[in-house]
Design an enzyme around this catalytic site. Structure first.
Site: not given
Length: 261
Positions: A143, A156
């Site tokens: 990401s 995350y």
């Protein structure tokens, strides 16, 4: 670009980014093992559609990516179904948004298990076969948050930074074995995961969802548009081809300029 004769596993591929990547790999000729949760009939339609539309073999594993034993069994099942695993795409992921001091302990542990540890266990299981055949392609879907941080996403961000580090180590260990390992780092993609974040942010900040998209979600993405799932599928196919054999240990940003700042 043809991947005919190759066999792939794509985790978290019954929706969103993973579904798009599985479709792209099958369109390039690779046999594909799907993995994920969802309605059984919908999953079967997806699996059968890959076979019908692309003339490949497609199978499904319901392995839970938080369970190392199930991940190991998934890889073994793929090897039994296809005779090998040439391509491993680690895509499965979940998200929770909360301040550090309010972040639920159980969600921290689950996010680390699914977003980071599952990559390690899948790579560990697939690596012996790749080494034996002297060929392999590992693509970890990290990401932009594997490269930069945002508030309220502590688990995350930590997990995706870990994915980038894992990618580098695997690449170094396999650099002379015709095995590559790369991380794709997307910005915001319009997936069910992101749609859930939009709702959470709207409730947390007393905003409309339209305001969240404009002023929060895409605030850091200079292109001001969501990344297309088809873009990520095309890049994955390229990384899995022989033309990308010297690309390894990299983190490829697909983020509309987000991490260029």
């Amino acid at each position: 670009m043809s991947l005919k004769g190759k066999a792939a596993i794509v985790t978290g591929s019954t929706s969103g980014i993973g579904q798009g990547i599985a479709e792209a790999l099958a369109a390039a000729g690779a046999d594909v093992m799907l993995n994920g949760f969802g309605d059984a009939d919908a999953v079967e339609r997806q699996r059968a559609g890959l076979e019908r539309d692309h003339g490949v073999k497609a199978v499904f594993s319901a392995a839970d990516m938080s369970k190392p034993d199930q991940i190991k069994a998934m890889v073994a099942d793929a090897e039994a179904a296809f005779g090998k695993v040439d391509i491993l795409v680690n895509n499965a992921g979940i998200q929770t948004v909360a301040a550090v001091e309010e972040f639920p302990d159980d969600r921290w542990e689950l996010i680390q298990a699914i977003n980071l540890s599952s990559n390690f266990y899948a790579i560990k299981a697939a690596m012996p076969g790749m080494k034996a055949r002297n060929w392999g392609r590992i693509v970890n879907i990290a990401s932009a948050h594997g490269l930069v941080a945002s508030p309220y996403k502590v688990a995350y961000v930590a997990a995706k930074h870990g994915v980038v580090g894992l990618t580098k180590v695997v690449a170094l260990e396999t650099a002379q074995m015709n095995i590559t390992c790369n991380a794709i780092c997307p910005g915001f993609v319009k997936t069910p995961l992101v749609e859930g974040q939009i709702g959470e942010q709207a409730r947390a900040n007393d905003m409309t969802e339209e305001q969240v998209v404009r002023d929060v979600i895409l605030a850091s993405q200079p292109s001001k548009r969501f990344v297309g799932i088809d873009e990520l599928g095309a890049l994955t196919v390229f990384l899995c081809g022989d033309q990308a054999s010297s690309i390894t240990g990299t983190s490829l940003s697909v983020d509309g300029g987000w991490t260029a700042r």
